[in-house]
Design a protein around this motif. Structure first.
Motif, short mmCIF file in Angstrom:
data_model
loop_
_atom_site.label_atom_id
_atom_site.label_comp_id
_atom_site.label_asym_id
_atom_site.label_seq_id
_atom_site.Cartn_x
_atom_site.Cartn_y
_atom_site.Cartn_z
N ASN A 110 0.85 -1.19 0.00
CA ASN A 110 0.00 0.00 0.00
C ASN A 110 0.88 1.24 0.00
O ASN A 110 1.72 1.44 0.88
CB ASN A 110 -0.90 -0.03 1.25
CG ASN A 110 -1.92 1.06 1.27
OD1 ASN A 110 -1.67 2.19 0.85
ND2 ASN A 110 -3.10 0.76 1.80
N SER A 112 0.36 4.23 0.73
CA SER A 112 0.13 5.23 1.78
C SER A 112 0.82 4.85 3.09
O SER A 112 0.83 5.65 4.03
CB SER A 112 -1.37 5.41 2.03
OG SER A 112 -1.92 4.24 2.62
N CYS A 121 5.17 -4.76 6.36
CA CYS A 121 4.77 -5.32 5.07
C CYS A 121 5.93 -5.98 4.35
O CYS A 121 5.77 -7.01 3.69
CB CYS A 121 4.17 -4.22 4.19
SG CYS A 121 2.52 -3.73 4.68
N SER A 209 -5.72 -4.69 4.08
CA SER A 209 -5.71 -3.42 4.79
C SER A 209 -5.61 -3.65 6.29
O SER A 209 -6.60 -3.86 6.97
CB SER A 209 -6.97 -2.62 4.47
OG SER A 209 -7.10 -2.47 3.09
N TYR A 252 -2.16 -2.13 -5.93
CA TYR A 252 -1.80 -3.00 -4.81
C TYR A 252 -3.04 -3.66 -4.22
O TYR A 252 -2.92 -4.52 -3.34
CB TYR A 252 -1.02 -2.23 -3.74
CG TYR A 252 -1.72 -1.03 -3.15
CD1 TYR A 252 -2.76 -1.16 -2.24
CD2 TYR A 252 -1.34 0.26 -3.50
CE1 TYR A 252 -3.40 -0.07 -1.70
CE2 TYR A 252 -1.97 1.37 -2.97
CZ TYR A 252 -3.00 1.20 -2.07
OH TYR A 252 -3.64 2.29 -1.53
N HIS A 253 -4.23 -3.26 -4.66
CA HIS A 253 -5.48 -3.90 -4.28
C HIS A 253 -5.89 -4.87 -5.36
O HIS A 253 -5.65 -4.64 -6.55
CB HIS A 253 -6.58 -2.87 -4.08
CG HIS A 253 -6.65 -2.34 -2.68
ND1 HIS A 253 -7.58 -1.42 -2.28
CD2 HIS A 253 -5.90 -2.60 -1.59
CE1 HIS A 253 -7.41 -1.13 -1.00
NE2 HIS A 253 -6.39 -1.83 -0.57
N GLU A 474 -10.95 0.82 2.24
CA GLU A 474 -10.00 -0.04 2.96
C GLU A 474 -10.75 -0.82 4.03
O GLU A 474 -11.72 -0.33 4.62
CB GLU A 474 -8.89 0.79 3.62
CG GLU A 474 -8.10 1.66 2.67
CD GLU A 474 -7.00 0.93 1.94
OE1 GLU A 474 -6.34 1.54 1.08
OE2 GLU A 474 -6.81 -0.28 2.22
#
Length: 604
Positions: A110, A112, A121, A209, A252-253, A474
């Motif tokens: 992600n 952000s 991650c 998420s 990334y989703h 998310e």
């Protein structure tokens, strides 16, 4: 055309895909192989358009091969996992496909995330290297020393949008390798190892998420990705090579990467790619680039519905949109105002073992599934599934909402997470027979009547269970948010839940916190902590100061009454703080702002 004729036509066109079975784990089929076969088939046709730059399939495949050879030269090999932190752009997909061709999995991060969220991650996927875009290099620079990677394990990829008009090129930091600088000298031929990769190998990790920096790594095998590409392309989109897909969701989703990119790979349709969504630019770009397909999430669609009418929306070329979370009122806008002929709402999750698709183009439904499912009763106050006297789960009656369980079998396998404990927590056994296995989605759906549908049961998404809610596209885990809030110096215990805000998709976070003995709430200190420790979508919008936490007899935090009372000032005596739109500090929720919230004039 009659309803019967339309339904029969739709059903006949998708029947082959409904019976599609995923490749077996040992078969030599993979994402990288599919990409290069599509590139060979449609070599001189448009593949991707991004910020004025367009590549045909042959050129795109050559670029991917250059990246693959460069990464191979850096030591990336089959079986590795490489973290990828980059905004939507051609190079992001090129790196993703290059890793797939090498047989290395991609850890999709992600963009952000910062700080310990980012560190987590990269670590949770056991990444041996990390590819980072120039636009996000500062995020890595801040945590570089906390990662178990050497300097040459960071691979830097230039972003042309950040370079000066004079042609002056930016440079990689001393601790990162610039692979772009060597691309021109790299081979453009396909790699021989791509043809040896099997369907049962790892393609990527979708980092769900985690909201607080503690995501779970959902494992996506090549088998899983390939088995989704065909139904998304043939059943949902009905895509052809002449189509162009508008993708503005973060890659990334899985929604953007699966239905969007997967459809392109299967059909040869080209992609119009955007770094991020822009409501004001959407319709002009749709018209200019003649995009016929659109991948959405519900919140994005609500923003479009709120925009003033645009001449570009009239007679727009979009014929099909596929996505999830489209609420009934917004559905009507897309049907009536934007005149979208086909809306294929779907339901699924990164870690789930099956999907629902609205294949018959019925209104306001997630459609149907060929997987075996159960909808079971749930006690929302006790926060548990209801069982009969014999201890068996109780199924709901037709039309009643229930928690969705999906049967795990040879066709609908559950690959789970990188964390075996997290995977086990999502599986229920002995539900109907001894040793049977069911995936617990944690979501509530119900069967609905959609009229004539050839006997195929159709469903409507209702909500997520209390421990997880959806906000800003998310998934927000209340347990994880609570754990972070409990780390604040003022907080004794935090109870987190989701509450509804009028005219906004999903649920906003709300935390009922009990302060440590003798303390008075300091909103400035608390706000600073929240801003530093959580991504924007995870931060509670409302904070309720409770004198004591409410618990069940087993000391489980009680959420039911808190959810019902929400932030309603007429129902609670406790002080409530609010984080207003674009604000970085909590302030007391007064009646004026409360009235603006319930009237829909809040700005969220």
């Amino acid at each position: 055309m009659t309803e019967f004729s339309r339904v029969m036509r739709d059903f006949t066109s998708v029947l082959p895909a409904l019976t599609f079975r995923p490749p077996k784990d040992a078969e030599k089929k993979s994402l990288g192989r599919l990409f290069q076969e599509t590139a060979q088939r449609y070599g001189d046709k448009s593949a991707i358009l991004f910020e004025g730059r367009e590549l045909n399939w042959g050129e795109f495949n050559a670029l991917v091969n250059r990246f693959a050879h460069a990464l191979k030269g850096q030591g990336v090999k089959r079986g590795d996992c490489v973290g990828l932190l980059m905004e939507n752009r051609i190079e992001m997909l090129a790196c993703f496909f290059a890793l797939a061709k090498l047989g290395a999995a991609t850890g999709l991060i992600n963009t952000s995330l910062k700080g310990r969220s980012l560190v987590h991650c990269i670590n949770i996927t056991n990444s041996t290297k990390c590819i980072v875009g120039e636009e996000l290099i500062e995020s890595i620079a801040e945590v570089k020393e906390e990662l178990p990677l050497a300097d040459n394990d960071f691979i830097w990829v230039r972003d042309q949008a950040l370079n000066k008009p004079t042609g002056e090129q930016s440079a990689a930091p001393a601790w990162a390798v610039d692979v772009v600088a060597s691309l021109a000298s790299m081979l453009t031929e396909n790699l021989p190892e791509t043809l040896e990769i099997t369907a049962g190998e790892k393609a990527c990790y979708i980092l769900t998420s985690g909201t607080t920096g503690l995501p779970k790594a959902a494992l996506i095998l090549h088998r899983r990705y390939l088995s989704a590409a065909e139904p998304y392309s043939r059943i949902a989109f009905r895509a052809k090579q002449t189509d162009r897909i508008y993708i503005c969701l973060p890659l990334y989703h899985f929604t953007g990467l699966g239905p969007g990119v997967g459809t392109s790979l299967y059909s040869g349709a080209s992609i119009f790619l955007r770094r991020r969504f822009s409501a004001s630019n959407f319709w002009p770009e749709v018209k200019e680039h003649q995009t016929t397909l659109f991948v959405y999430v519900g919140e994005l669609c609500r923003y479009l519905a709120m925009q003033k009418e645009s001449p570009d929306e009239v007679n727009n070329p979009i014929k099909t949109m596929v996505g999830n979370g489209l609420r009934p009122d917004v559905w009507d806008v897309f049907r009536k105002r934007f005149k979208i002929p086909r809306i294929s709402e779907m339901y699924g999750s990164s870690e789930g073992n099956a999907i629902f698709i609205n294949l018959l183009n019925k209104d306001k439904t997630i459609g149907t599934t060929s997987a075996k499912i159960l909808l079971v009763k749930y006690d929302f106050d006790a926060d548990e599934m209801i069982r009969d006297k014999k201890g068996r789960l109780v199924e709901v009656k037709k039309g009643e909402p229930g928690v969705l369980l999906m049967k795990i079998d040879d066709r609908f396998k559950f690959d789970g997470y990188n964390d075996k404990k997290a995977s086990s927590s999502k599986v229920m056994t002995g539900v109907r027979k001894k040793n049977d296995r069911w995936f617990n989605t944690g979501d509530v759906i119900k069967q609905i009547d959609v009229g004539f549908s050839l006997g195929l049961a159709h469903y409507e998404f209702v909500d997520r269970l209390g421990d997880t809610f959806r906000w800003r596209s998310e998934n927000v885990s209340t347990n994880e948010v609570g754990e972070i809030l409990n780390g604040n110096a003022q907080v004794e215990i935090a109870n987190v839940y989701g509450v509804q805000i009028p005219e906004v998709e999903g649920r906003a976070g709300m935390a009922a916190i009990t302060l440590k003995s003798g303390l008075e709430f300091d909103p400035v200190e608390f706000s600073t902590y929240v801003m530093n420790e959580m991504p924007a979508y995870a931060r509670p919008v409302f904070v309720r100061i409770q004198p004591a936490a409410e618990t069940t007899v087993t000391f489980k935090l009680f959420k039911a009454n808190l959810r019902k009372q929400s932030y309603n000032l007429s129902e609670i005596d406790d002080v409530v703080y609010v984080l207003k739109p674009k604000s970085t500090c909590y302030e007391v929720l007064d009646n004026d702002f409360y009235q603006s919230i319930i009237s829909g004039q809040h700005g969220y």
